[in-house]
Design a protein around this motif. Structure first.
Motif, short mmCIF file in Angstrom:
data_model
loop_
_atom_site.label_atom_id
_atom_site.label_comp_id
_atom_site.label_asym_id
_atom_site.label_seq_id
_atom_site.Cartn_x
_atom_site.Cartn_y
_atom_site.Cartn_z
N ASN A 88 44.59 32.13 38.54
CA ASN A 88 44.06 33.27 39.09
C ASN A 88 42.94 33.92 38.37
OD1 ASN A 88 44.22 35.73 40.42
ND2 ASN A 88 46.47 35.36 40.82
N SER A 89 42.53 35.21 38.76
CA SER A 89 41.26 35.54 37.81
C SER A 89 41.45 36.81 37.04
CB SER A 89 40.31 36.00 38.92
OG SER A 89 40.52 36.14 40.23
N LYS A 90 42.99 36.95 37.01
CA LYS A 90 43.63 38.15 36.17
C LYS A 90 44.77 37.83 35.57
CE LYS A 90 43.78 42.99 37.54
NZ LYS A 90 45.04 43.56 37.21
N ALA A 91 45.24 38.37 34.44
CA ALA A 91 46.61 37.99 33.71
C ALA A 91 47.59 38.92 34.53
CB ALA A 91 46.47 38.79 32.32
N GLY A 92 48.80 38.67 34.23
CA GLY A 92 50.00 39.27 34.82
C GLY A 92 51.12 38.63 35.62
N GLY A 93 50.34 37.54 36.29
CA GLY A 93 51.20 36.78 37.15
C GLY A 93 51.93 37.56 38.14
N LEU A 94 53.38 37.55 38.38
CA LEU A 94 53.77 38.40 39.56
C LEU A 94 53.75 39.66 39.10
CD1 LEU A 94 56.76 35.98 40.37
CD2 LEU A 94 54.77 36.44 41.97
N SER A 95 53.55 39.91 37.78
CA SER A 95 53.57 41.24 37.05
C SER A 95 52.41 41.85 37.12
CB SER A 95 54.48 41.36 36.02
OG SER A 95 55.53 40.72 35.96
N ARG A 96 51.25 41.68 38.09
CA ARG A 96 50.16 42.22 37.79
C ARG A 96 50.06 43.46 38.83
NH1 ARG A 96 49.01 37.83 40.72
NH2 ARG A 96 47.61 37.89 42.50
N THR A 97 49.11 44.31 38.54
CA THR A 97 48.85 45.56 39.44
C THR A 97 47.38 45.26 40.32
OG1 THR A 97 49.80 46.96 37.94
CG2 THR A 97 48.41 47.92 39.42
N ILE A 98 47.43 45.52 41.36
CA ILE A 98 46.23 45.33 42.23
C ILE A 98 45.90 46.52 43.03
CG2 ILE A 98 46.63 42.62 42.60
CD1 ILE A 98 47.66 43.69 45.60
N GLU A 99 44.62 46.64 43.26
CA GLU A 99 44.05 47.78 43.92
C GLU A 99 44.20 47.67 45.65
OE1 GLU A 99 40.87 49.84 42.29
OE2 GLU A 99 40.44 50.99 44.24
N VAL A 100 44.96 48.56 46.34
CA VAL A 100 45.01 48.38 47.76
C VAL A 100 44.89 49.64 48.24
CG1 VAL A 100 46.95 48.14 49.48
CG2 VAL A 100 46.89 46.39 47.66
N MET A 101 44.12 49.71 49.38
CA MET A 101 43.74 50.84 50.12
C MET A 101 43.45 52.13 49.20
SD MET A 101 46.39 50.62 53.31
CE MET A 101 47.83 50.28 52.17
N GLY A 102 42.59 51.81 48.09
CA GLY A 102 42.28 52.70 47.16
C GLY A 102 43.19 53.09 46.16
N GLN A 103 44.42 52.65 46.28
CA GLN A 103 45.25 53.05 45.14
C GLN A 103 45.76 51.82 44.31
OE1 GLN A 103 48.37 55.70 46.26
NE2 GLN A 103 46.97 56.69 47.86
N LEU A 104 46.58 52.04 43.23
CA LEU A 104 47.20 51.03 42.32
C LEU A 104 48.56 50.85 42.92
CD1 LEU A 104 45.67 52.17 39.07
CD2 LEU A 104 44.75 50.20 40.64
N VAL A 105 48.85 49.50 42.92
CA VAL A 105 50.30 49.11 43.33
C VAL A 105 50.55 47.94 42.44
CG1 VAL A 105 50.10 50.10 45.75
CG2 VAL A 105 49.26 47.45 45.30
N ASP A 106 51.91 47.60 42.27
CA ASP A 106 52.52 46.59 41.88
C ASP A 106 52.84 45.32 42.98
OD1 ASP A 106 51.90 47.53 39.30
OD2 ASP A 106 54.10 48.20 39.02
#
Ligand SMILES: Cc1cc2nc3c(=O)[nH]c(=O)nc-3n(C[C@H](O)[C@H](O)[C@H](O)COP(=O)(O)OP(=O)(O)OC[C@H]3O[C@@H](n4cnc5c(N)ncnc54)[C@H](O)[C@@H]3O)c2cc1C
Length: 487
Positions: A40-58
């Motif tokens: 992936n291009s980010k750390a955290g694996g299944l435990s990462r946080t992403i930005e969705v519809m302008g907000q942060l979500v796990d």
């Protein structure tokens, strides 16, 4: 001399999730040279946080707790300086339009089920004490712990949605690892009889500490610490092969990958760029997907390599819906198990109830409905629009949201997110691990990496212990680690 050589040994860690990062940090602290390879291009694996519809979500709900001091110490180190806050842990089971506390509170459950159903539940519980089920399936274990009737109401539907198989086909190992038992007689006594101080026994308010900007913050910082300690992390690098010679690991073959444009919608959308390159290492610790990597170890007997195809993973579909601020206003839950059979989703999570900061200034809440499926299932094959419609229908059917309150949706698919403890998986694992244990310098850790139904704390623990194994400080088996995990 020997020590000098040992501390300079080079270790390749596959995966920058909680297991890989904790392993890398522990190795670096012990003086090893460490490179992490992460597809992936980010750390955290299944435990990462992403930005969705302008907000942060796990990626689903991510709540941390541990009773292991080493794991707590690692967590404290990773969260140092991060703005954290205390969250009241609220989770319920939704069943027949009513909310039941989770973990189950015996007296409350009986009270809400009504007089007749409660009597039947108590009788069924007593029966399970006198005549326990003898088998070793999930159904046997939970029926013995709660009585068949409570199992049928509170565990069967959700578990069958999650695993896609009958609970009588599911191993009891999953229940042993994850479910807090209930002492119904004690619960009833506690609710009715004052304790010695003259008060009714009250349960303590459960709280947990959570990063204000999502769980991924912890692993972003964990990675920063790895880099500061001299480790390296190669993102968008996929390990294609674990190379072994004369029963000793010699390195890995790695290729560069490019994430697809819609990378935020799946954990597995990558295209290879160029050829695979062999890189030499003294040790390899893998938290990559077990069933992808075992077949690449050419020195294993063909039979063993093929056996790994018998192990199955369950996929998760996360459908995020943006809903009006007041839509689920009465719901304080961090997450909610949905046992009601008329709702297809099995769990819902409201991120605003974890941290208001994750809303990034927006008023609306983002709620996530979880679905589980195999690739061949009709549900998995639905396109994203159809999945969003499904989640909207479920949101309304749950009785929590009104049609007009749901604005837009977003889908994120997690390939291989739950190792399935079904069929003869335990014997299959035993046969494979017997062969893997003959290879010096190679360790398997983590949820998908060791085919173990880990939480974050379990994966962190495995990572630390794998590092200690390399350093000859831990002599137990990583395969047999037994976690007390009850979410
Ligand atoms: C919906 C959901 C909810 C959850 N809720 C909780 C919770 O509330 N509390 C909790 O403690 N845990 C929770 N978990 C579990 C938690 O997400 C995992 O236990 C944890 O992320 C496992 O860490 P890991 O490092 O073992 O594996 P992963 O997080 O899977 O990390 C493995 C890494 O390896 C990389 N990788 C894989 N193959 C390769 C390869 N060949 N080459 C290079 N890189 C590779 C992957 O991209 C990934 O980044 C939840 C999981 C899910 C799916």
């Amino acid at each position: 001399m020997n020590i000098e050589l040992k501390t300079k040994a080079k270790v390749a860690v596959i995966g920058a999730g909680p297991a890989g990062l904790s392993c890398a940090q522990t190795l670096l602290d012990l003086g090893y040279q460490v490179d992490i390879f992460e597809v992936n291009s980010k750390a955290g694996g299944l435990s990462r946080t992403i930005e969705v519809m302008g907000q942060l979500v796990d990626l689903g709900p991510h709540y941390f707790r541990t009773q292991v001091p080493q794991v707590q110490q690692y967590w404290d180190q990773c969260t140092q300086g991060i703005a954290m806050h205390k969250v009241e842990r609220v989770s319920h089971i939704l069943y027949q339009g009513k909310l039941f506390s989770y973990p189950l509170k015996g007296f409350e459950a009986l009270f809400k089920l009504g007089f007749f159903e409660s009597v039947l539940c108590v009788l069924s519980y007593l029966r399970s004490i006198v005549l326990p089920h003898k088998g070793n399936t999930f159904e046997d274990w939970v029926s013995n712990a709660f009585g068949y009737r409570l199992y049928n109401i509170f565990f069967k539907t959700y578990s069958e949605k999650l695993w896609g198989v009958k609970c009588s086909q599911l191993s009891d190992q999953f229940a042993k690892e994850r479910i807090k038992t209930l002492n119904l007689s004690k619960a009833i006594k506690n609710a009715l009889v004052p304790d010695k101080t003259g008060h009714k026994v009250r349960s303590l308010k459960a709280e947990f500490i959570y990063p204000k900007l999502g769980i991924g913050q912890v692993y972003d910082q964990a990675l920063e610490q790895v880099i500061k300690s001299g480790g390296r992390c190669f993102f968008n690098h996929q390990v294609d092969e674990i190379v072994v010679n004369n029963n000793k690991v010699t390195g890995i073959s790695v290729s560069k990958v490019e994430p697809h444009q819609d990378n935020e919608s799946s954990n597995a959308h990558f295209t290879k760029v160029g050829d695979s390159e062999f890189l030499e290492y003294d040790y390899v610790v893998s938290s990559g997907i077990f069933t992808d990597l075992v077949p690449t170890i050419k020195c294993l007997p063909l039979e063993t390599r093929e056996l790994s195809s018998k192990l199955k993973f369950r996929n998760t579909i996360l459908v995020y819906l943006k809903v009006d601020e007041s839509a689920g206003a009465n719901l304080k839950d961090n997450w909610l198990y949905i046992h009601s059979p008329e709702v297809l989703s099995g769990r819902m999570c409201d991120y605003a109830n974890w941290s208001k900061d994750m809303q990034l200034g927006q008023k609306e809440h983002i709620v996530c409905f979880e679905y589980w499926a195999q690739e061949i299932d009709a549900l998995w094959q639905k396109d994203n629009e159809a999945l969003i419609e499904q989640a909207k229908a479920d949101a309304i059917a749950s009785g929590i949201f009104k049609a007009g309150s749901i604005k837009e949706g977003f889908v994120h698919r997690l390939f291989k997110s739950y190792p399935m403890y079904v069929d003869d998986y335990a014997q299959v694992m035993k046969s494979i691990t017997n062969e893997l244990d003959k290879i010096a310098g190679l360790y398997f850790i983590g949820r998908n990496g060791s085919f173990k139904y880990n939480n974050m704390d379990h994966s962190i623990h495995m990572g630390i212990l794998a590092a200690h194994k390399i350093a000859n400080k831990y002599h137990g088996s990583l395969w047999d680690l037994n976690f007390d995990g009850s979410l």
